[in-house]
Design a protein around this motif. Structure first.
Motif, short mmCIF file in Angstrom:
data_model
loop_
_atom_site.label_atom_id
_atom_site.label_comp_id
_atom_site.label_asym_id
_atom_site.label_seq_id
_atom_site.Cartn_x
_atom_site.Cartn_y
_atom_site.Cartn_z
N ALA A 28 0.84 -1.21 0.00
CA ALA A 28 0.00 0.00 0.00
C ALA A 28 0.88 1.26 0.00
O ALA A 28 0.63 2.21 -0.73
CB ALA A 28 -0.93 0.00 1.21
N VAL A 29 1.92 1.22 0.81
CA VAL A 29 2.85 2.36 0.87
C VAL A 29 3.54 2.53 -0.48
O VAL A 29 3.64 3.64 -1.02
CB VAL A 29 3.90 2.14 2.00
CG1 VAL A 29 5.02 3.15 1.89
CG2 VAL A 29 3.23 2.23 3.36
N ASN A 34 4.43 5.37 -5.58
CA ASN A 34 4.58 5.28 -7.04
C ASN A 34 3.57 6.16 -7.76
O ASN A 34 3.87 6.72 -8.81
CB ASN A 34 4.43 3.82 -7.49
CG ASN A 34 5.71 3.03 -7.24
OD1 ASN A 34 6.81 3.56 -7.35
ND2 ASN A 34 5.55 1.76 -6.88
N LYS A 35 2.38 6.29 -7.18
CA LYS A 35 1.35 7.15 -7.79
C LYS A 35 1.80 8.62 -7.73
O LYS A 35 1.60 9.37 -8.68
CB LYS A 35 0.02 6.96 -7.07
CG LYS A 35 -1.12 7.67 -7.76
CD LYS A 35 -2.47 7.30 -7.17
CE LYS A 35 -3.59 8.05 -7.87
NZ LYS A 35 -4.90 7.77 -7.24
N LEU A 36 2.41 8.99 -6.62
CA LEU A 36 2.93 10.36 -6.50
C LEU A 36 4.00 10.61 -7.56
O LEU A 36 3.99 11.64 -8.25
CB LEU A 36 3.52 10.58 -5.10
CG LEU A 36 4.28 11.89 -4.85
CD1 LEU A 36 3.33 13.08 -4.89
CD2 LEU A 36 5.03 11.85 -3.52
N GLN A 40 12.27 7.84 -5.00
CA GLN A 40 12.99 6.57 -4.94
C GLN A 40 12.89 6.16 -3.48
O GLN A 40 13.11 7.01 -2.60
CB GLN A 40 14.46 6.77 -5.34
CG GLN A 40 14.59 7.16 -6.80
CD GLN A 40 16.02 7.44 -7.18
OE1 GLN A 40 16.71 8.20 -6.51
NE2 GLN A 40 16.47 6.84 -8.25
N PHE A 41 12.50 4.94 -3.23
CA PHE A 41 12.29 4.59 -1.83
C PHE A 41 12.69 3.17 -1.49
O PHE A 41 12.85 2.31 -2.35
CB PHE A 41 10.84 4.83 -1.43
CG PHE A 41 9.83 4.07 -2.27
CD1 PHE A 41 9.39 4.61 -3.47
CD2 PHE A 41 9.35 2.84 -1.86
CE1 PHE A 41 8.47 3.90 -4.25
CE2 PHE A 41 8.42 2.15 -2.63
CZ PHE A 41 7.99 2.68 -3.84
N ASN A 42 12.83 2.97 -0.20
CA ASN A 42 13.27 1.69 0.36
C ASN A 42 12.39 1.45 1.59
O ASN A 42 12.36 2.28 2.50
CB ASN A 42 14.75 1.83 0.74
CG ASN A 42 15.31 0.59 1.37
OD1 ASN A 42 14.63 -0.45 1.45
ND2 ASN A 42 16.54 0.68 1.83
N ILE A 43 11.65 0.36 1.58
CA ILE A 43 10.77 0.05 2.71
C ILE A 43 11.40 -1.03 3.58
O ILE A 43 11.72 -2.11 3.10
CB ILE A 43 9.38 -0.41 2.21
CG1 ILE A 43 8.71 0.73 1.42
CG2 ILE A 43 8.51 -0.83 3.38
CD1 ILE A 43 7.35 0.36 0.84
N ASP A 44 11.57 -0.71 4.85
CA ASP A 44 12.09 -1.66 5.83
C ASP A 44 10.90 -2.09 6.69
O ASP A 44 10.57 -1.45 7.69
CB ASP A 44 13.17 -0.95 6.66
CG ASP A 44 13.75 -1.85 7.75
OD1 ASP A 44 13.18 -2.93 8.02
OD2 ASP A 44 14.76 -1.45 8.36
N ASN A 66 0.23 9.55 4.46
CA ASN A 66 -0.99 9.54 5.29
C ASN A 66 -2.20 9.01 4.53
O ASN A 66 -3.17 8.58 5.16
CB ASN A 66 -1.28 10.94 5.85
CG ASN A 66 -0.52 11.21 7.15
OD1 ASN A 66 -0.42 10.35 8.01
ND2 ASN A 66 0.01 12.41 7.28
N LYS A 67 -2.14 9.04 3.19
CA LYS A 67 -3.24 8.50 2.39
C LYS A 67 -3.48 7.02 2.66
O LYS A 67 -4.56 6.51 2.41
CB LYS A 67 -2.97 8.72 0.89
CG LYS A 67 -3.16 10.16 0.47
CD LYS A 67 -2.89 10.33 -1.02
CE LYS A 67 -3.08 11.80 -1.40
NZ LYS A 67 -2.63 12.07 -2.77
N THR A 68 -2.46 6.33 3.13
CA THR A 68 -2.61 4.91 3.42
C THR A 68 -3.48 4.67 4.65
O THR A 68 -3.92 3.55 4.89
CB THR A 68 -1.24 4.24 3.71
OG1 THR A 68 -0.65 4.89 4.84
CG2 THR A 68 -0.30 4.34 2.52
#
Lengths: 78, 78
Positions: A28-29, A34-36, A40-44, A66-68
């Protein structure tokens, strides 16, 4: 699914704490970021952290996360 | 000691989560914010929240709060 994206090394980096509990939360995050676009991101997931490199403002990134509907907070620049 | 300051009503408002456990913690937060200046703030010790009205940037406020050595995170505009 991979959440690690290669860094270009020259964008501001930010650390966020996001209350994610499972792969679905992480997806979800990933989806809202990606929609924004322009990130570039990294989820831990185990540590409930999201590291984002982007030119977007902290407020834009915070509003997007916060949309999540999850509890989000900004730790600071990384 | 009072931590509630009257609002002028026209400054950007920010909500921070700060890991404060006692009056001493709240006083430390109060001290660094007063040293920075240009802030009006309200400390909610039981809920570990600090509400700040200021023209300072989020990053400046975050850096200032981090001087206390406590765990700090930015929840968002209020």
């Amino acid at each position: 699914m991979r959440y690690l994206y290669h860094s270009s090394g020259n964008l501001p980096k930010h650390e966020f704490s996001v209350d994610m509990n499972c792969e679905g939360c992480a997806e979800a995050v990933s989806r809202v970021l990606n929609k924004l676009g322009g990130v570039q991101f990294n989820i831990d997931l185990p540590n409930k952290k999201v590291y984002i490199e982007s030119e977007h403002s902290t407020d834009t990134l915070l509003t997007t996360l916060n949309k999540t509907g999850k509890t989000v907070c900004y730790i600071g620049p990384k």
